[in-house]
Design an enzyme around this catalytic site. Structure first.
Site, PDB file in Angstrom:
ATOM      1  CG  ASN A   9       3.248  30.826 -36.334  1.00 25.86           C
ATOM      2  OD1 ASN A   9       3.494  31.922 -36.854  1.00 25.86           O
ATOM      3  ND2 ASN A   9       2.264  30.044 -36.742  1.00 25.86           N
ATOM      4  CE  LYS A  16      -1.224  30.925 -33.632  1.00 22.36           C
ATOM      5  NZ  LYS A  16      -1.694  30.342 -34.837  1.00 22.36           N
ATOM      6  NE  ARG A  94       3.365  30.366 -40.978  1.00 23.05           N
ATOM      7  CZ  ARG A  94       2.198  30.983 -41.055  1.00 23.05           C
ATOM      8  NH1 ARG A  94       1.639  31.506 -39.984  1.00 23.05           N
ATOM      9  NH2 ARG A  94       1.572  31.070 -42.204  1.00 23.05           N
ATOM     10  CG  HIS A 182      -1.391  28.523 -45.876  1.00 24.61           C
ATOM     11  ND1 HIS A 182      -2.433  29.038 -46.611  1.00 24.61           N
ATOM     12  CD2 HIS A 182      -1.334  29.262 -44.750  1.00 24.61           C
ATOM     13  CE1 HIS A 182      -2.966  30.060 -45.958  1.00 24.61           C
ATOM     14  NE2 HIS A 182      -2.319  30.218 -44.820  1.00 24.61           N
ATOM     15  CG  LEU A 209     -10.657  25.838 -46.201  1.00 28.22           C
ATOM     16  CD1 LEU A 209     -12.094  25.335 -46.350  1.00 28.22           C
ATOM     17  CD2 LEU A 209     -10.299  26.768 -47.359  1.00 28.22           C
ATOM     18  N   GLY A 212      -6.019  32.755 -42.604  1.00 32.74           N
ATOM     19  CA  GLY A 212      -5.464  32.775 -43.957  1.00 32.74           C
ATOM     20  C   GLY A 212      -5.964  31.502 -44.631  1.00 32.74           C
ATOM     21  NE  ARG A 241      -4.106  37.406 -45.208  1.00 32.13           N
ATOM     22  CZ  ARG A 241      -3.376  36.318 -44.973  1.00 32.13           C
ATOM     23  NH1 ARG A 241      -2.582  35.863 -45.920  1.00 32.13           N
ATOM     24  NH2 ARG A 241      -3.452  35.685 -43.832  1.00 32.13           N
ATOM     25  CG  MET A 284     -16.563  30.214 -40.848  1.00 35.44           C
ATOM     26  SD  MET A 284     -17.453  31.088 -42.180  1.00 35.44           S
ATOM     27  CE  MET A 284     -16.307  30.955 -43.546  1.00 35.44           C
ATOM     28  NE  ARG A 285     -14.650  30.543 -33.631  1.00 35.84           N
ATOM     29  CZ  ARG A 285     -13.501  30.417 -32.999  1.00 35.84           C
ATOM     30  NH1 ARG A 285     -13.341  29.479 -32.114  1.00 35.84           N
ATOM     31  NH2 ARG A 285     -12.506  31.254 -33.225  1.00 35.84           N
ATOM     32  CD  GLU A 379       0.620  26.038 -40.048  1.00 36.97           C
ATOM     33  OE1 GLU A 379      -0.157  26.183 -39.070  1.00 36.97           O
ATOM     34  OE2 GLU A 379       0.705  26.864 -40.965  1.00 36.97           O
TER      35      GLU A 379
HETATM   36  P1  AMP Z   1      -6.849  29.340 -37.966  1.00 38.66           P
HETATM   37  O1  AMP Z   1      -6.277  30.561 -38.647  1.00 38.66           O
HETATM   38  O2  AMP Z   1      -6.444  28.058 -38.591  1.00 38.66           O
HETATM   39  O3  AMP Z   1      -6.657  29.372 -36.468  1.00 38.66           O
HETATM   40  O4  AMP Z   1      -8.442  29.430 -38.183  1.00 38.66           O
HETATM   41  C1  AMP Z   1      -9.196  30.505 -37.710  1.00 38.66           C
HETATM   42  C2  AMP Z   1     -10.588  30.433 -38.338  1.00 38.66           C
HETATM   43  O5  AMP Z   1     -11.211  29.183 -37.987  1.00 38.66           O
HETATM   44  C3  AMP Z   1     -11.521  31.547 -37.858  1.00 38.66           C
HETATM   45  O6  AMP Z   1     -12.256  32.081 -38.966  1.00 38.66           O
HETATM   46  C4  AMP Z   1     -12.468  30.802 -36.951  1.00 38.66           C
HETATM   47  O7  AMP Z   1     -13.741  31.382 -36.905  1.00 38.66           O
HETATM   48  C5  AMP Z   1     -12.559  29.445 -37.642  1.00 38.66           C
HETATM   49  N1  AMP Z   1     -13.130  28.442 -36.751  1.00 38.66           N
HETATM   50  C6  AMP Z   1     -12.595  27.912 -35.636  1.00 38.66           C
HETATM   51  N2  AMP Z   1     -13.486  27.070 -35.042  1.00 38.66           N
HETATM   52  C7  AMP Z   1     -14.610  27.084 -35.802  1.00 38.66           C
HETATM   53  C8  AMP Z   1     -15.880  26.431 -35.735  1.00 38.66           C
HETATM   54  N3  AMP Z   1     -16.177  25.599 -34.741  1.00 38.66           N
HETATM   55  N4  AMP Z   1     -16.786  26.691 -36.707  1.00 38.66           N
HETATM   56  C9  AMP Z   1     -16.500  27.537 -37.716  1.00 38.66           C
HETATM   57  N5  AMP Z   1     -15.322  28.181 -37.837  1.00 38.66           N
HETATM   58  C10 AMP Z   1     -14.382  27.967 -36.903  1.00 38.66           C
END
Ligand code: AMP
Length: 394
Positions: A9, A16, A94, A182, A209, A212, A241, A284-285, A379
């Site tokens: 990916n 990845k 992917r 997705h 979520l 993306g 985005r 988000m963290r 995925e």
């Molecule tokens: P992904 O694209 O699926 O790898 O997701 C990435 C998103 O997941 C980023 O916004 C991260 O901040 C969020 N994320 C991962 N771990 C956490 C967590 N423990 N709490 C809140 N958001 C998280």
């Protein structure tokens, strides 16, 4: 010697990968890893076995500026040592956009590659990186099948009305319609959710979520509607985005603010979403840990968009039997899940707070009319399985 399938990916700043051992028709992951921060600060490589044990790792010097070609070359120098006792049969990739033509995974040759390159304007953030790596591998390992697995393909079950924009027919006929993305993640969730709860064979909204983000309405595990449309910009606000936008805003940016198409693209794809609203981060963290009003606004806007879209998708399905959270935010943020579920109380979702905090499996009460679940996505497993099927059929 055991047969194996590799999965890749490739994104703008990361590659990845995973390797699956093929035992008859059963695939078993043997290792997974990534090269991150390619072309940015200090690139990192790591590979782990299924038990999470680090098999190898490397940290390049600060400012090493590894290109994607360098990273690919490094990956294929490193892989043989990790693949001892395995013969690589094919690589599954992917690929974000398959357009109107590619509704199933396909072996890539020069002709397929150029058809997929023609779709780059529809997914400028992902498609060029997905394809650059395939192009490199076609040149360096011509005998090894490269299989493209599409994020759009899962959505081909949507009705023509669902996929249509109210644009003049000649524009629609040029392929300007909703595709949805997705799909590899949704296909995985669809393949496992009924084992968790037989009711999930009914009317379900899956919330992918991550950085993306999108939502998909499914009936009997098939895509009925998705928040993403022609490009992966539509629907929910994402890390960088913008999500759904009045198209008049684009005209305003060009006419009144005198932005050229490249500048508009950069605003919509790279400077908006959680990053644009918070002014702090796309992560988000970081936003959850921040107490600034703009970080709060970014989370509020994200939750509000999910609430609106959930209502719209439930209407499309004519009701709701279940919801599923997946991807980085969906799997890990108890706060986001809690707020989404509380907003969905009117649909019959009754949150179990303790289960939500525990963060696995079902997060609604036994009496909840609509069940809510956390299901980690995979995925890579879907890409490996699609790849296996394409080479088995050849
Ligand atoms: P992904 O694209 O699926 O790898 O997701 C990435 C998103 O997941 C980023 O916004 C991260 O901040 C969020 N994320 C991962 N771990 C956490 C967590 N423990 N709490 C809140 N958001 C998280």
């Amino acid at each position: 010697m055991q047969d194996a399938i590799a999965v890749i990916n490739a994104g703008s700043s990361s590659i990845k990968f995973a390797v699956f051992d093929e035992q008859g028709s059963v695939l078993q992951r043997v290792l997974a890893g990534s090269i991150r921060d390619i072309g940015t600060s200090s690139p990192r490589f790591i590979v782990k076995n299924v038990a999470g044990k680090i098999l190898d790792s490397k940290q390049w010097e600060e400012g090493a500026l590894l290109s994607q070609e360098d990273a690919t070359a490094f990956l294929f120098e490193m892989l043989p040592a990790q693949l001892k006792g395995h013969r690589l049969r094919a690589i599954g990739h992917r690929v974000v956009h398959g357009g109107e033509h590619y509704l199933a995974p396909v072996r890539v040759d020069a002709e397929v590659l150029s058809a997929l390159e023609a779709l780059i304007p529809l997914a400028p953030l992902h498609q060029p990186h997905n394809l650059a790596l395939i192009r490199t591998l076609l040149a360096t390992t011509p005998g090894l099948p490269q299989i493209a697995c599409f994020d759009t393909a899962f959505h081909h079950t949507q009705s023509s009305i669902e996929r249509a924009f109210a644009l003049p027919r000649d524009i629609t006929e040029r392929g300007v319609r909703r595709y949805g993305f997705h799909g590899l993640s949704y296909e995985y969730i669809a393949s496992v959710m009924v084992q968790r709860d037989p009711k999930l064979a009914g009317r379900v909204v899956v919330l992918h979520l991550g950085n993306g983000a999108s939502m998909c309405a499914m009936q009997d595990g098939k895509s009925v509607s998705s928040t993403m449309g022609f490009t992966a910009l539509d629907g929910l606000p994402m890390g960088t985005r913008c999500g759904t936008l009045d198209p008049g805003v684009v005209l305003y940016l060009m006419d009144a603010l005198k932005m050229n198409p490249g500048q508009v693209e950069s605003v919509l794809y790279q400077q908006s979403g959680l990053l644009g609203v918070s002014g702090i981060s796309s992560d988000m963290r970081t936003l959850e840990a921040s107490d600034t009003p703009h970080a709060r606004d970014a989370i509020d806007l994200f939750i509000h968009s999910i609430k609106r879209q959930l209502g719209a998708l439930a209407a499309t399905l004519g009701g709701l039997d279940g919801i599923v959270f997946t991807a980085g935010i969906g799997e890990n943020s108890a706060l986001v899940r809690e707020r989404v579920c509380l907003d969905a109380a009117w649909l019959g979702v009754e949150l179990d707070q303790a289960a939500n905090r525990a963060g696995v499996g079902q997060i609604t009460t036994a009496s909840s009319a609509v069940s809510a679940w956390i299901i980690p996505t995979d995925e890579e497993a879907v890409i490996a399985e699609q790849t296996r099927r394409v080479i088995a059929a050849a």
